[in-house]
Design an enzyme around this catalytic site. Structure first.
Site, PDB file in Angstrom:
ATOM      1  N   ASN A   9       0.732  -1.497  -0.115  1.00 55.57           N
ATOM      2  CA  ASN A   9      -0.163   0.455  -0.140  1.00 55.57           C
ATOM      3  C   ASN A   9       0.574   1.380  -0.209  1.00 55.57           C
ATOM      4  O   ASN A   9       1.216   1.418   1.041  1.00 55.57           O
ATOM      5  CB  ASN A   9      -0.902  -0.222   1.285  1.00 55.57           C
ATOM      6  CG  ASN A   9      -1.700   1.224   1.123  1.00 55.57           C
ATOM      7  OD1 ASN A   9      -1.892   1.980   0.442  1.00 55.57           O
ATOM      8  ND2 ASN A   9      -2.280   1.508   2.911  1.00 55.57           N
ATOM      9  N   LYS A  11       0.539   3.848  -0.280  1.00 57.36           N
ATOM     10  CA  LYS A  11      -0.320   5.539  -0.082  1.00 57.36           C
ATOM     11  C   LYS A  11      -0.659   6.211  -0.644  1.00 57.36           C
ATOM     12  O   LYS A  11      -0.087   6.219  -2.095  1.00 57.36           O
ATOM     13  CB  LYS A  11       0.039   5.576   1.454  1.00 57.36           C
ATOM     14  CG  LYS A  11       0.176   4.175   2.200  1.00 57.36           C
ATOM     15  CD  LYS A  11      -0.194   5.026   3.844  1.00 57.36           C
ATOM     16  CE  LYS A  11       0.085   3.511   4.646  1.00 57.36           C
ATOM     17  NZ  LYS A  11      -0.462   3.546   6.031  1.00 57.36           N
ATOM     18  N   HIS A  95      -9.316   1.265   5.003  1.00 57.11           N
ATOM     19  CA  HIS A  95      -8.349   1.253   5.689  1.00 57.11           C
ATOM     20  C   HIS A  95      -8.536   2.161   6.799  1.00 57.11           C
ATOM     21  O   HIS A  95      -9.232   2.809   6.773  1.00 57.11           O
ATOM     22  CB  HIS A  95      -7.652   1.444   4.329  1.00 57.11           C
ATOM     23  CG  HIS A  95      -5.467   1.758   5.142  1.00 57.11           C
ATOM     24  ND1 HIS A  95      -5.476   2.484   6.094  1.00 57.11           N
ATOM     25  CD2 HIS A  95      -4.861   1.113   4.769  1.00 57.11           C
ATOM     26  CE1 HIS A  95      -3.860   2.199   6.497  1.00 57.11           C
ATOM     27  NE2 HIS A  95      -3.496   1.557   5.694  1.00 57.11           N
ATOM     28  N   GLU A  97      -6.983   4.487   7.366  1.00 55.46           N
ATOM     29  CA  GLU A  97      -6.841   5.392   7.576  1.00 55.46           C
ATOM     30  C   GLU A  97      -8.047   6.861   6.817  1.00 55.46           C
ATOM     31  O   GLU A  97      -8.387   7.672   7.100  1.00 55.46           O
ATOM     32  CB  GLU A  97      -5.450   6.448   6.238  1.00 55.46           C
ATOM     33  CG  GLU A  97      -3.878   5.723   6.808  1.00 55.46           C
ATOM     34  CD  GLU A  97      -2.678   5.078   6.801  1.00 55.46           C
ATOM     35  OE1 GLU A  97      -2.906   5.341   5.488  1.00 55.46           O
ATOM     36  OE2 GLU A  97      -2.268   4.420   7.359  1.00 55.46           O
ATOM     37  N   GLU A 167      -5.631  -4.480  10.469  1.00 54.33           N
ATOM     38  CA  GLU A 167      -4.240  -3.839  10.538  1.00 54.33           C
ATOM     39  C   GLU A 167      -4.206  -3.024  12.271  1.00 54.33           C
ATOM     40  O   GLU A 167      -5.111  -2.471  12.154  1.00 54.33           O
ATOM     41  CB  GLU A 167      -3.882  -3.476   9.719  1.00 54.33           C
ATOM     42  CG  GLU A 167      -4.317  -4.032   8.270  1.00 54.33           C
ATOM     43  CD  GLU A 167      -3.656  -2.075   7.227  1.00 54.33           C
ATOM     44  OE1 GLU A 167      -2.266  -3.037   6.573  1.00 54.33           O
ATOM     45  OE2 GLU A 167      -3.948  -1.611   6.487  1.00 54.33           O
ATOM     46  N   GLY A 173       2.523   2.143  10.360  1.00 45.35           N
ATOM     47  CA  GLY A 173       3.135   3.020  10.698  1.00 45.35           C
ATOM     48  C   GLY A 173       4.224   3.632  12.058  1.00 45.35           C
ATOM     49  O   GLY A 173       4.246   4.519  11.502  1.00 45.35           O
ATOM     50  N   SER A 213       3.648  -2.094  10.174  1.00 41.74           N
ATOM     51  CA  SER A 213       4.814  -2.392  10.433  1.00 41.74           C
ATOM     52  C   SER A 213       4.971  -3.218  10.066  1.00 41.74           C
ATOM     53  O   SER A 213       6.605  -3.976  10.967  1.00 41.74           O
ATOM     54  CB  SER A 213       5.613  -2.264  12.062  1.00 41.74           C
ATOM     55  OG  SER A 213       4.884  -0.721  12.238  1.00 41.74           O
TER      56      SER A 213
HETATM   57  C1  PEP Z   1      -1.183   0.217   5.838  1.00 44.00           C
HETATM   58  O1  PEP Z   1      -1.492   1.450   6.042  1.00 44.00           O
HETATM   59  O2  PEP Z   1      -1.448  -0.585   5.336  1.00 44.00           O
HETATM   60  C2  PEP Z   1       0.302  -0.546   6.764  1.00 44.00           C
HETATM   61  C3  PEP Z   1      -0.297  -1.717   7.216  1.00 44.00           C
HETATM   62  O3  PEP Z   1       1.932   0.574   6.966  1.00 44.00           O
HETATM   63  P1  PEP Z   1       2.555   0.294   7.609  1.00 44.00           P
HETATM   64  O4  PEP Z   1       3.466  -1.522   7.153  1.00 44.00           O
HETATM   65  O5  PEP Z   1       3.812   1.020   7.152  1.00 44.00           O
HETATM   66  O6  PEP Z   1       2.951   0.003   8.947  1.00 44.00           O
END
Ligand code: PEP
Length: 252
Positions: A9, A11, A95, A97, A167, A173, A213
């Protein structure tokens, strides 16, 4: 056996040129066939260019969101049909966000999941609890509620065409990854709910990715858990080396 699925992803990151270079580097290493499903989800504006960069490879194209209507007066929105037209196979929906910043509800996500499936896309439907919810022992209740609400009205066949991504919001992040045990516990719980709500076939065949992460160092232990079928990767998907290392970790 569920085939592992690693999706990146991106983003709202990369320039067009950076995205093309990143996608081309990933496609070159993955090649034309892979034992694991791989997808990149660039910003919508770059989908066509990235689609060209991965053409002929086993890397699939995904979008990061879509609207639930096919066409019409919805300024700024993109329909699932438009994503299919550009060669997309996947679309990330719900997601955290989108849920937090853009206030998408389970009902919004549900409409999008149904519209994406109707257009022939594979939704990657995300659920996850906040730190406060985990600390209040509400993780199961929250993720089960998100999954039930976001998949409402789907037939078992439609659920089978969907990918779930767990998630935890506190891991996205932040560099704070869920332990393999924490992630496995939630994945197993979601699978149990899928068996109760649908069928044991749905529960045993559906893929549940972990996201939050994930990096080259922690991927192998997470992906080694029995109910973790892949990863949705944010930050570490923006560098070819780290994304490719996560793909390789599926084999270990
Ligand atoms: C995400 O936004 O789907 C995600 C998993 O981000 P990160 O790997 O940076 O934590």
């Amino acid at each position: 056996m569920r085939k592992k699925f690693i999706a990146g992803n991106w983003k709202m990151n990369t320039s067009r040129a950076e995205g093309i270079a990143l996608a081309a580097a990933i496609a070159a290493k993955v090649g034309s066939s892979a034992s694991v499903d791989v997808a990149v989800c660039p910003p919508s504006l770059y989908l066509e260019a990235i689609g060209q960069a991965i053409k002929g490879s086993a890397v699939g194209l995904g979008a990061q969101s879509c609207y639930h209507e096919a066409k019409g007066a919805f300024t700024g929105e993109i329909s699932p049909q438009m994503l299919v037209d550009l060669g997309c196979k996947y679309v990330i929906l719900g997601h955290s966000e989108r849920r937090q910043i853009f206030r998408e509800t389970n009902q919004d996500v549900n409409r999008k999941v149904l519209a994406a499936l109707a257009a022939g896309l594979v939704p990657i439907m995300c659920v996850g609890e906040t730190l406060a919810e985990r600390q209040a022992n509400q993780t199961s209740q929250v993720v089960r509620g998100q999954m039930e609400g976001s998949l409402a009205g789907l037939s078992p066949d439609q659920v089978l065409k969907t990918v779930i991504a767990y998630e935890p919001v506190w891991a996205i992040g932040t560099g704070v990854v869920a332990t393999p045990e924490q992630a496995e516990e939630v994945h197993a719980d979601l699978r149990k709910l899928l068996e109760t709500r649908y069928t044991s076939e749905v529960a045993s065949k559906i893929r549940i990715q972990y996201g939050g992460s994930v990096n080259a160092e922690n991927a192998a232990t997470l992906l080694g858990q029995p109910n973790i079928d892949g990863a949705l990767v944010g930050g570490a998907s923006l560098k070819a080396d780290s994304f490719l290392a996560i793909i390789s970790a599926t084999a270990s």
